[in-house]
Design an enzyme around this catalytic site. Structure first.
Site, PDB file in Angstrom:
ATOM      1  N   GLU A  23      14.106  47.855  37.666  1.00  0.00           N
ATOM      2  CA  GLU A  23      12.999  48.793  37.429  1.00  0.00           C
ATOM      3  C   GLU A  23      12.516  49.161  38.817  1.00  0.00           C
ATOM      4  OE1 GLU A  23      10.308  50.441  37.683  1.00  0.00           O
ATOM      5  OE2 GLU A  23       8.802  49.648  36.311  1.00  0.00           O
ATOM      6  N   GLU A  33      11.200  55.263  45.438  1.00  0.00           N
ATOM      7  CA  GLU A  33      11.114  53.875  45.902  1.00  0.00           C
ATOM      8  C   GLU A  33      12.462  53.340  46.373  1.00  0.00           C
ATOM      9  OE1 GLU A  33       9.155  51.477  42.930  1.00  0.00           O
ATOM     10  OE2 GLU A  33       7.283  52.607  43.128  1.00  0.00           O
TER      11      GLU A  33
END
Length: 692
Positions: free
Chosen positions: A144, A153
């Site tokens: 995740e 990210e």
């Protein structure tokens, strides 16, 4: 080890680097993290669990051992799901040390220590082999690593490395794929976050129009994504010009490429209009068949399904480099360019009678460099600031106030960052307004003056307020001192009180009958119940049957790391709440006088007038420009029946979350919240305490 943390200093208007103990940084990281928000995201957790169960089953059906690699494990939740779904072993990677330590405790508490190994490393440093961190490569990859933009990210380089070194070929992946969707829209409101619109001023000698410089008009802006809660954007604020189209997808079960690339789709507008904005969101399929799907689609796309509120994944607003008039039914190409961490868009019209060969030639036109701001305005002003400068009602209030106080012989000084007030003051009759900005360089205001032929009409003083000399003002005294006030370093509403400190610093240069605009400011407070924002600070306890209380305690310790808890900034137009008390003015700041030596403090209590859960207090500033004219940085309107609030959309309000929530049910016996608020004039900071 010492940590240096940037903090806005409201007494100097600048960012200062404070030395903090080594614990400070990680306490901040945890206290402000989104872990609680993710643990409360029921839809995400249930879908991950379903996807993990299905992946473990598929591997077992092939007669293989299920070896799981979980990158960015956080609390260890996904690894525990895998272990309880029957995985033989899980390697849980977590680079952030305090988090990895918490994961070890959580895994142990839930009885999975024999099945899960927590590795405190970056995944690119993990080794595989008999003496390595992992005994063998994994055949199930669970991660995740996504943000609102999907790739911000570093998901792509992480997957690319994992496929090369950490997982088997043909592994199962949860999620299996991600798909990015786009929709072309016209929206004056959202476009006002990128462009500066002309400002109209009614002056003595007719209407004046303040225009932005051409380099600002043609500037592509900055590539950073604008991520917002698009579900709070009313449908009246935008017009959809295209259907929703699939822009690109990534299959995580196969090797992933992170190198810069682009994707192109053809679209036909369903309506004519001005193409300005690309709205975008993604969904993830947890399984190859796409039966287990988790989507970020906004309310108008899936009006029948219940929306899951989440703050860790929202929706994206991308600004096209320029506004493009488009016609219903014409052929357009929308191109998404991306590097490892970000995406940007541009739109081209198809040429008449274009065929496949032309389309190939079109592809060669694609420039994959990310947009760079050339006008400096997008580096100086964030998007809400553009919106604020474009807010005509707000500008009207300043014009009305300036009209009341300016005379032709006024010596006017403006102290605010990147403000249009000196130009307004000039148009309204001030001979030669001067301005002090707390930032350098001064190319931006100069470009403005040039575009409006005001080069010799407004003077930029390149000195901090405390270093102002009579010669800067040609030995005249200031008769009108103005500010919005707005300073780029301000994080919380009261940080703009730097104006008061600046006013104090220039006291010696003020005429005895000086007019200060705004003449005063006040701090206001109200107790509220949030529809959803409470989740980001609320303990989770049990998540999908796993005990994650260790995480709750860790967040609580970090929030209480400072003796007094702090308020935090949130743009409340994105986070609906209802008021449980009336708004209360708690402190006033008199700009006609210098900042006093002593602290300003107040205490009192407010009654809760409505049923509801008191999640916290919201605080904001109001500036009193002149008699009967005020601007609010917080509450704009409140419906008395239900207590629904409308907030200033250009400012962040301060939210102080209560450590425990009280339910006010029966109102015959009103519950009161007592408060104590202290403004320390030495530091410019506000400390507060609430008791229920």
């Amino acid at each position: 080890m010492k940590t240096f943390c940037g903090r806005a200093n409201p007494t100097t208007g600048s960012m200062e680097w404070l030395e903090e103990g080594e614990d400070y940084d990680y306490h901040q990281e945890i206290a402000r993290s989104r872990y609680a928000d993710m643990l409360h995201d029921k839809d995400r957790n249930v879908k991950y669990y379903q996807g993990i169960r299905a992946a473990v089953s598929r591997v077992k059906e092939r007669g293989e051992k299920a070896i799981v690699l979980d990158i960015g494990t956080g609390t260890g939740l996904l690894s525990m799901m895998a272990a309880s779904a029957g995985a033989d072993f899980c390697y849980a990677i977590e680079v952030f040390k305090p988090m990895a330590n918490a994961a070890v405790k959580i895994v142990e508490k839930n009885g999975f220590s024999d099945k899960i190994k927590v590795i405190n490393k970056h995944s690119t440093e993990v080794t595989v082999g008999p003496d390595g961190d992992m005994q063998c490569r994994a055949n199930i990859l669970v991660t995740e690593l996504f943000d609102t933009e999907l790739i911000g990210e570093g998901a792509l380089p992480t997957y690319e490395h994992a496929h090369k070194y950490l997982v088997q070929e043909g592994c199962e992946a949860v999620p299996h794929r991600a798909t990015v969707y786009v929709q072309l829209v016209e929206s004056k409101r959202m476009w006002s976050w990128k462009k500066l619109f002309p400002v109209h001023v009614e002056a003595e000698d007719g209407e004046k129009i303040l225009v932005p410089p051409s380099e600002m008009e043609n500037c592509p802006g900055v590539p950073s994504v604008c991520d917002i809660q698009l579900n709070q954007m009313p449908s009246s604020d935008f017009t959809t010009l295209s259907d929703v189209v699939t822009m690109f997808s990534v299959d995580f079960s196969k090797p992933v490429q992170s190198a810069s690339t682009y994707y192109r789709v053809q679209l036909e507008p369903v309506k004519s209009g001005k193409a300005q904005i690309v709205l975008s969101w993604w969904d993830i399929d947890m399984d190859p068949s796409g039966m287990i799907n988790c989507t970020m689609a906004p309310y108008w796309v899936k009006p029948t399904s219940a929306l899951q509120w989440r703050d860790h994944w929202m929706q994206c607003v991308y600004f096209l480099p320029n506004e493009e008039p488009v016609l219903q039914g014409e052929k357009l190409y929308l191109t998404a360019c991306r590097d490892e961490y970000s995406v940007w868009y541009h739109l081209q019209k198809a040429r008449e009678g274009e065929d496949k060969a032309d389309e190939e030639e079109h592809k060669a036109d694609v420039h994959v460099e990310s947009p760079v701001c050339r006008c400096r305005a997008h580096l100086l002003w964030n998007r809400p600031r553009f919106g604020e400068l474009n807010d005509q009602n707000r500008t009207r209030q300043y014009i009305k106030s300036l009209r009341k106080v300016l005379k032709t012989d006024s010596v006017c000084l403006c102290i605010s960052d990147g403000s249009l007030l000196p130009v307004l003051a000039h148009y309204l009759g001030a001979k030669q307004p001067s301005r002090i900005d707390s930032y350098h360089p001064h190319e931006l205001p100069q470009a403005f003056f040039k575009a409006n032929h005001l080069e010799d009409k407004i003077k930029i003083i390149e000195a901090r307020p405390e270093l102002l000399k009579p010669s800067h003002l040609e030995d005249k005294k200031i008769s009108v001192l103005v500010g919005e006030p707005f300073f780029t370093t301000s994080l919380l509403p009261w940080h703009n009180l730097y104006f008061w400190y600046a006013r104090t610093a220039v006291s010696a240069h003020l005429a005895s009958n000086v007019t200060v605009l705004p003449q005063s400011a006040s701090l206001h407070m109200m107790i509220v119940e949030f529809q959803d924002l409470w989740r980001i600070r609320s303990p989770c306890g049990i998540c999908e049957g796993f005990d994650v209380q260790t995480m709750d305690d860790m967040i609580k310790d970090s929030l209480n790391f400072r003796e007094s808890k702090e308020a935090e900034p949130h743009p409340l137009w994105e986070y609906p709440c209802k008021s449980l008390s009336d708004p209360r003015e708690v402190l006033t700041f008199d700009f006609t006088k210098a900042v006093p030596q002593h602290c300003l403090s107040t205490e009192g209590s407010v009654n809760l007038l409505r049923k509801g859960r008191s999640h916290g207090a919201v605080l904001w500033m109001e500036y009193h420009l002149a008699a009967d004219i005020s601007v609010s940085t917080g509450l704009m309107q409140m419906s008395n029946e239900k207590g629904n609030c409308e907030w200033n959309p250009h400012c962040k309000q301060a939210v102080y979350f209560f450590s425990s929530v009280i339910e006010s049910e029966i109102l015959s016996d009103p519950t009161a919240v007592t408060y104590a608020i202290n403004f320390d004039t030495k530091t410019g900071e506000i400390a507060m305490d609430f008791k229920l």
